[in-house]
Write an enzyme that holds these catalytic residues in place. Structure first.
Site, PDB file in Angstrom:
ATOM      1  N   SER A   9       1.039  -1.317   0.345  1.00  0.00           N
ATOM      2  CA  SER A   9       0.295  -0.373   0.439  1.00  0.00           C
ATOM      3  C   SER A   9       1.044   0.903   0.127  1.00  0.00           C
ATOM      4  CB  SER A   9      -0.288  -0.367   1.056  1.00  0.00           C
ATOM      5  OG  SER A   9      -1.667   1.530   1.003  1.00  0.00           O
ATOM      6  N   HIS A  10       0.480   2.300  -0.511  1.00  0.00           N
ATOM      7  CA  HIS A  10       1.061   3.552   0.056  1.00  0.00           C
ATOM      8  C   HIS A  10       0.965   4.183   1.382  1.00  0.00           C
ATOM      9  CE1 HIS A  10       0.185   3.238  -4.148  1.00  0.00           C
ATOM     10  NE2 HIS A  10       0.907   4.213  -4.819  1.00  0.00           N
ATOM     11  N   SER A  11       0.377   3.701   2.090  1.00  0.00           N
ATOM     12  CA  SER A  11       0.218   3.928   3.217  1.00  0.00           C
ATOM     13  C   SER A  11       1.203   2.246   4.318  1.00  0.00           C
ATOM     14  CB  SER A  11      -1.303   4.278   3.731  1.00  0.00           C
ATOM     15  OG  SER A  11      -1.393   4.190   5.323  1.00  0.00           O
ATOM     16  N   SER A  15       0.284   2.588  -8.461  1.00  0.00           N
ATOM     17  CA  SER A  15       1.814   2.939  -9.004  1.00  0.00           C
ATOM     18  C   SER A  15       2.421   1.541  -8.007  1.00  0.00           C
ATOM     19  CB  SER A  15       2.487   3.984  -8.549  1.00  0.00           C
ATOM     20  OG  SER A  15       2.515   4.326  -7.154  1.00  0.00           O
TER      21      SER A  15
END
Length: 130
Positions: free
Chosen positions: A8-10, A70
């Site tokens: 995840s981006h987080s 992305s």
């Protein structure tokens, strides 16, 4: 056992999903997490994903679940960086991150093979909540 990597981006998101999946499977499944950047911002890192794949690989394949945009490209790059040794042993699931991670983790925990774990993760996108 089939390994799972959550991307995840987080960092907080993958830590939460990891906690949920681990509790539901009694911690039996090798689950790696890759989220955020080294400086604590939102983003993904192909090198981190690659290292997590290596860490959870027990020889039966690794299913990678991603959140958005992305993250897919970073996961694809990570798989390319692994080289021929991992060809066909690591796949990105076309699945929702949370539901797919839980479904894949539970399936892996009962000893299912790589193709079945991947299939169950991807079938999670068909589940209705209401």
């Amino acid at each position: 056992m089939v390994g799972i990597v959550l991307v995840s981006h987080s960092r907080k998101i993958v830590e939460g999903i990891y906690e949920l999946a681990s509790q539901m499977t009694g911690g039996k499944v090798p689950i790696g997490i890759a989220g955020g950047t080294q400086d604590g911002r939102l983003g993904t890192d192909a090198t981190e994903i690659m290292e997590e794949i290596k860490k959870v690989d027990e020889g039966e394949g690794v299913v990678v679940l991603v959140d958005i945009g992305s993250a897919v490209m970073s996961a694809q790059m990570a798989i390319e960086l692994l080289g021929e040794e991992y060809e066909g042993k690591v796949k990105i699931a076309d699945a929702p991150l949370v539901e797919g991670a839980i479904a894949a983790s539970v399936e892996a925990s009962i000893g299912s093979n790589f193709d079945k774990v991947l299939l169950v993760a991807e079938e999670a996108k068909k589940l209705n909540k209401l």
